[in-house]
Enzyme design. Sequence first.
Site, PDB file in Angstrom:
ATOM      1  N   HIS A 265      34.405  33.718  43.544  1.00  0.00           N
ATOM      2  CA  HIS A 265      35.064  33.913  42.234  1.00  0.00           C
ATOM      3  C   HIS A 265      36.435  33.209  42.175  1.00  0.00           C
ATOM      4  O   HIS A 265      36.576  32.222  41.487  1.00  0.00           O
ATOM      5  CB  HIS A 265      35.215  35.388  41.838  1.00  0.00           C
ATOM      6  CG  HIS A 265      33.938  36.167  41.908  1.00  0.00           C
ATOM      7  ND1 HIS A 265      32.835  35.829  41.163  1.00  0.00           N
ATOM      8  CD2 HIS A 265      33.563  37.255  42.638  1.00  0.00           C
ATOM      9  CE1 HIS A 265      31.855  36.675  41.425  1.00  0.00           C
ATOM     10  NE2 HIS A 265      32.265  37.544  42.325  1.00  0.00           N
ATOM     11  N   ASP A 316      24.961  35.727  42.193  1.00  0.00           N
ATOM     12  CA  ASP A 316      25.675  37.001  42.294  1.00  0.00           C
ATOM     13  C   ASP A 316      24.867  38.214  41.826  1.00  0.00           C
ATOM     14  O   ASP A 316      23.999  38.681  42.546  1.00  0.00           O
ATOM     15  CB  ASP A 316      27.002  36.861  41.517  1.00  0.00           C
ATOM     16  CG  ASP A 316      27.974  38.003  41.790  1.00  0.00           C
ATOM     17  OD1 ASP A 316      27.626  38.902  42.561  1.00  0.00           O
ATOM     18  OD2 ASP A 316      29.090  37.994  41.234  1.00  0.00           O
TER      19      ASP A 316
END
Length: 445
Positions: A265, A316
């Site tokens: 991220h 994810d």
Amino acid sequence: MASKLHLETALTPDGWRHDLVATIEHGIIARLEPADATNDAVRASGVVLPGLPNLHSHAFQRAMAGLTEHRGSGGEADSFWSWRELMYRFVARLSPDDLEAIAAFAYMEMLEAGFTWVAEFHYLHHQPDGRPYDNIAEMSERIVAAADTSGIGLTLLPVLYRHSGFLGKPTSDAQRRFLNDRDSYARLMETRVPGGNIGIAPHSLRAVTLNDLEWAARTFQGKPAHIHISEQTREVEDCLAAHRKRPVDLLFDTIPVDERWCLVHATHADQNEIARIAQAKAVVGLCPITEANLGDGLFDVPALLAAGGRFGIGSDSLVRISAADELRTLEYGQRLIRRQRNVLAVARRSTGRLLLDGALKGGAQAVDRPIGAIAVGQRADFVVLQDDGYRDDAVLDHWLFTADNAAIKTVYRGGIPVVQQGRHRDRDAIVARYRKSLVGINIAT
Ligand code: NGQ
Ligand code: ZN
């Protein structure tokens, strides 16, 4: 045993090439030569690309996709944190059989979507009450089994998880399936991954102390190392309050960060932190669909690229599995916020080409395997797009911006087709097992 594949059109590190024959030994490209008229190689007809690495996955979350798209009853806005509460409730229900069935299904979908390798950031270690299974690596082994069933390549990243916030904040009951100490973690790191590899994953700066982070980095030096970082503004605020540093700065000031590291991220990294990541040659693990779904914010990709930094993509939360959609969402986020087009492209190169080249390189680095390029010494993991008459980079742009997964015809792993006509070879059996698990978990409640 050697096999041969005739690649009609292929994207190689030297650009687009036509009529190459790849000789494949033990899943690796041993030779790559121009085809001659007499060659007897099987034809891979279509446009052959390297398979994409998926550098961030939580397989079990595939079974809750679509179940959190409604507002809670309280007055507060829904957020990453309220989503996490629902995720914790869901995770409490899963058995080892469920995990294996869900992961096999997710990995099958990844292959059908052009991902040939996955880094599984695996933290569902223990029984619902927090006690270890008789075999402490039970759940890790289920991930390995699921990867094997699907045929995808696996980098297993057992997660080190010890706290619920900075400065060793005590965990909640909902987190007890994730917890380990140094000894139990070292045992998980001995899990065998035939054909794949293993790396470390301190969950986040929230979930491990700086001491434990330093211990893990030192003890397992040389292995891939992944960490969630700076995904939410609240994490940045809490980090500043606890340590007077922003998360990426804190990471860099605590351990030597190098090209082994994948910072997942990094959404709220500031310009200075982005420069540090680029300089260290670490990979930023972007998960654009999940980041949009969870309302995380936008990472400054142009700043990273301008600094010569590296990125890869991950799916994810698996709310949707598509390499094309990840890359498209990555570019569209930047278009929307900048009110420009082709933000991530460079002059006279297509956006699709830049996105694909970047994700192949960064992804391969993050898993530390010889993948991501059609070249001698690399794995023969290929994605074949159907030939619709587009030429060169326009093929990529058409796939990423228009056709999405429907463009994918065949997927090879080690020179062997695992997806044909867009369908995984064991789809029916894998789906049947997955559906049975969904019924058992009772997703309707
Ligand atoms: C995870 N997922 O570990 O699944 C996390 C949520 C957390 C994402 N960050 C839990 N997308 O970060 O505390
Ligand atoms: Zn994650």
